[in-house]
Design an enzyme around this catalytic site. Structure first.
Site, PDB file in Angstrom:
ATOM      1  N   ILE A  15       0.784  -1.252   0.032  1.00 31.17           N
ATOM      2  CA  ILE A  15       0.111  -0.012   0.165  1.00 31.17           C
ATOM      3  C   ILE A  15       0.902   1.307   0.143  1.00 31.17           C
ATOM      4  O   ILE A  15       0.502   2.209  -0.680  1.00 31.17           O
ATOM      5  CB  ILE A  15      -0.967   0.066   1.495  1.00 31.17           C
ATOM      6  N   PHE A  16       1.958   1.153   0.850  1.00 33.51           N
ATOM      7  CA  PHE A  16       2.806   2.329   0.798  1.00 33.51           C
ATOM      8  C   PHE A  16       4.280   1.942   1.196  1.00 33.51           C
ATOM      9  O   PHE A  16       4.482   0.869   1.982  1.00 33.51           O
ATOM     10  CB  PHE A  16       2.154   3.288   2.082  1.00 33.51           C
ATOM     11  N   ARG A  38      -4.601  -9.106   6.693  1.00 33.46           N
ATOM     12  CA  ARG A  38      -3.570  -8.726   8.022  1.00 33.46           C
ATOM     13  C   ARG A  38      -2.984  -7.450   7.360  1.00 33.46           C
ATOM     14  O   ARG A  38      -2.192  -7.241   6.197  1.00 33.46           O
ATOM     15  CB  ARG A  38      -2.661  -9.568   8.332  1.00 33.46           C
ATOM     16  N   GLU A 141      18.823  16.733  10.655  1.00 32.08           N
ATOM     17  CA  GLU A 141      18.411  18.107  10.702  1.00 32.08           C
ATOM     18  C   GLU A 141      16.997  18.200  11.108  1.00 32.08           C
ATOM     19  O   GLU A 141      16.542  19.486  11.192  1.00 32.08           O
ATOM     20  CB  GLU A 141      18.850  18.379   9.217  1.00 32.08           C
TER      21      GLU A 141
END
Length: 182
Positions: A15-16, A38, A141
């Site tokens: 999905i990502f 799941r 940073e």
């Protein structure tokens, strides 16, 4: 270990894919032959360090956590870089977040943070023999922290007042409380 509860992955949909995590939805075959889905968060793992000064105080960092929309107090921690050994990550994170280096670094335990949906593992270390680095490693940073030096009693109060509000740091405070000899 029993294998009777194993779930066989039939299909995985990504999905990502992010810089820190990825999210998959797995279709699995359950032990009873039925199927289910799941949602799985994949994480490279992390380290956390309990830095103890010679006077017995603990170094903590206070930082803003966007996911919580608030500032909390934590032990120094950070994610493993690809191919990096946890002990090296622990030393790096300690120096980046606190400006300290340690003489000794002892692995205490490794634990999963949320095994119901994520595979993130945290390796917890105890750092002693701390000295300020002459030229400390630069902090990330996008990371802004304040340092606190607290006694174990003060750390317990931070847990009670929910300024320490994460599991790894609460675990560290409990560990130190139980280890009176530190």
């Amino acid at each position: 270990m029993s294998h009777r509860f194993n779930e066989k992955t039939i299909n995985r949909e990504t999905i990502f894919e992010g810089k820190v995590i990825s999210l998959h939805v797995d279709e699995v075959e359950l032990p009873n032959g039925k199927t289910s889905k799941r949602e799985i968060v994949k994480h490279p793992g992390a380290v956390a360090v309990i830095p103890i000064l010679d006077n017995g105080k603990i170094i903590l960092v206070e930082q803003y956590r966007k996911a919580l929309e608030r500032t909390i107090v934590e032990i120094p921690a950070g994610k493993l870089e690809k191919g990096e050994e946890p002990e090296n990550t622990a030393r790096r994170e300690l120096e980046e977040e606190t400006g300290y280096q340690c003489e000794t670094l002892e692995h205490l335990i490794s634990f999963y943070t949320s095994p119901g949906f994520a595979d993130e593992i945290i390796h917890l270390y105890l750092a002693k023999g701390l000295t300020k680095a002459e030229v400390p490693l630069a902090a990330d940073e996008d990371e802004f922290v304040d340092l606190l030096e607290v006694s174990i009693e003060e750390a317990e109060e931070l847990v009670r007042t929910k300024k320490i509000y994460d599991a790894k740091t609460a675990y560290a405070v409990l560990y130190l409380k139980l280890q009176k000899g530190l």
